[in-house]
Design a protein around this motif. Structure first.
Motif, PDB file in Angstrom:
ATOM      1  N   ALA A  50       4.647  -8.010   9.038  1.00 34.09           N
ATOM      2  CA  ALA A  50       4.248  -8.183   7.635  1.00 34.09           C
ATOM      3  C   ALA A  50       3.513  -6.942   7.137  1.00 34.09           C
ATOM      4  O   ALA A  50       3.754  -6.480   6.016  1.00 34.09           O
ATOM      5  N   CYS A  51       2.647  -6.384   7.965  1.00 34.54           N
ATOM      6  CA  CYS A  51       1.922  -5.169   7.581  1.00 34.54           C
ATOM      7  C   CYS A  51       2.892  -4.003   7.406  1.00 34.54           C
ATOM      8  O   CYS A  51       2.789  -3.246   6.426  1.00 34.54           O
ATOM      9  N   ASN A  52       3.826  -3.854   8.325  1.00 27.73           N
ATOM     10  CA  ASN A  52       4.831  -2.795   8.210  1.00 27.73           C
ATOM     11  C   ASN A  52       5.635  -2.948   6.929  1.00 27.73           C
ATOM     12  O   ASN A  52       5.876  -1.967   6.213  1.00 27.73           O
ATOM     13  N   ARG A  53       6.064  -4.161   6.632  1.00 29.46           N
ATOM     14  CA  ARG A  53       6.842  -4.411   5.413  1.00 29.46           C
ATOM     15  C   ARG A  53       6.004  -4.178   4.162  1.00 29.46           C
ATOM     16  O   ARG A  53       6.532  -3.822   3.119  1.00 29.46           O
ATOM     17  N   ALA A  54       4.686  -4.386   4.269  1.00 24.63           N
ATOM     18  CA  ALA A  54       3.784  -4.154   3.140  1.00 24.63           C
ATOM     19  C   ALA A  54       3.392  -2.682   3.022  1.00 24.63           C
ATOM     20  O   ALA A  54       2.679  -2.308   2.106  1.00 24.63           O
ATOM     21  N   GLY A  55       3.852  -1.866   3.963  1.00 24.97           N
ATOM     22  CA  GLY A  55       3.675  -0.422   3.834  1.00 24.97           C
ATOM     23  C   GLY A  55       2.563   0.214   4.636  1.00 24.97           C
ATOM     24  O   GLY A  55       2.146   1.337   4.343  1.00 24.97           O
ATOM     25  N   PHE A  56       2.086  -0.457   5.681  1.00 22.10           N
ATOM     26  CA  PHE A  56       1.066   0.183   6.524  1.00 22.10           C
ATOM     27  C   PHE A  56       1.194  -0.290   7.968  1.00 22.10           C
ATOM     28  O   PHE A  56       1.780  -1.321   8.249  1.00 22.10           O
ATOM     29  N   GLU A  57       0.674   0.516   8.856  1.00 22.67           N
ATOM     30  CA  GLU A  57       0.743   0.241  10.287  1.00 22.67           C
ATOM     31  C   GLU A  57      -0.543  -0.426  10.766  1.00 22.67           C
ATOM     32  O   GLU A  57      -1.617  -0.175  10.237  1.00 22.67           O
ATOM     33  N   VAL A  58      -0.421  -1.230  11.784  1.00 19.53           N
ATOM     34  CA  VAL A  58      -1.572  -1.835  12.444  1.00 19.53           C
ATOM     35  C   VAL A  58      -1.928  -0.962  13.631  1.00 19.53           C
ATOM     36  O   VAL A  58      -1.068  -0.638  14.458  1.00 19.53           O
ATOM     37  N   ALA A  59      -3.191  -0.555  13.705  1.00 19.04           N
ATOM     38  CA  ALA A  59      -3.644   0.283  14.809  1.00 19.04           C
ATOM     39  C   ALA A  59      -3.581  -0.489  16.126  1.00 19.04           C
ATOM     40  O   ALA A  59      -3.861  -1.691  16.159  1.00 19.04           O
ATOM     41  N   GLU A  60      -3.196   0.197  17.167  1.00 19.55           N
ATOM     42  CA  GLU A  60      -3.165  -0.412  18.501  1.00 19.55           C
ATOM     43  C   GLU A  60      -4.365   0.074  19.301  1.00 19.55           C
ATOM     44  O   GLU A  60      -4.813   1.211  19.135  1.00 19.55           O
ATOM     45  N   THR A  61      -4.870  -0.773  20.154  1.00 22.00           N
ATOM     46  CA  THR A  61      -5.922  -0.388  21.087  1.00 22.00           C
ATOM     47  C   THR A  61      -5.268  -0.260  22.451  1.00 22.00           C
ATOM     48  O   THR A  61      -4.754  -1.240  22.991  1.00 22.00           O
TER      49      THR A  61
END
Length: 144
Positions: A50-61
């Motif tokens: 959903a974040c990718n489709r909304a135009g941003f990446e989720v940071a990974e730890t």
């Protein structure tokens, strides 16, 4: 009421605190994004998608980037071994290690501080995207 009862019990609190916690937990508002995200991007779309489709990446730890002295792969189920990202299933085990070190007053070590920072970064990366995603509503690219 279960959360309030458990919290009060763990705090060794009196009945009045349990009542106060119950009232608080029952009255806080929640803004659940899942229905809006599923309407726009399809049922069972993950938070990351959903974040990718909304135009941003989720940071990974990535657990291997921290000098905490723990081989997380040894703690994991076989299916999760080799994954460089910290998984939600790792957090309970690492939280227990963190709390054990804290209780043993082993907080003045580099390993403890690295573990604490890794858990902090994971928590932030788990929560911050929710606020960004909420600010992107209404979502574009609906499935309909």
């Amino acid at each position: 009421m279960g959360r309030a009862r458990l919290a009060a019990k763990n705090l060794g609190a009196q009945q009045s605190l349990q009542v106060e916690l119950t009232i608080f937990l029952d009255t806080i508002e929640s803004d659940d994004l899942i229905h809006d995200a599923w309407s726009a991007y399809g049922q069972y779309t993950s938070l990351e998608e959903a974040c990718n489709r909304a135009g941003f990446e989720v940071a990974e730890t990535r657990w291997t980037e921290y000098n905490h002295g723990i081989n997380i792969d040894e703690l994991r189920a076989p299916r999760d071994r080799g994954t460089p990202e910290l998984l939600s299933s790792d957090v309970a085990l690492l939280g227990e290690i963190y709390l054990d070190q804290y209780d043993a007053d082993e907080t003045d070590t580099r390993q403890f501080h690295e573990l604490e920072e890794m858990l902090r970064q994971y928590a932030l990366s788990d929560v911050e995207p929710l606020f960004t995603l909420a600010d992107r509503r209404p979502f574009d690219n609906p499935c309909r």
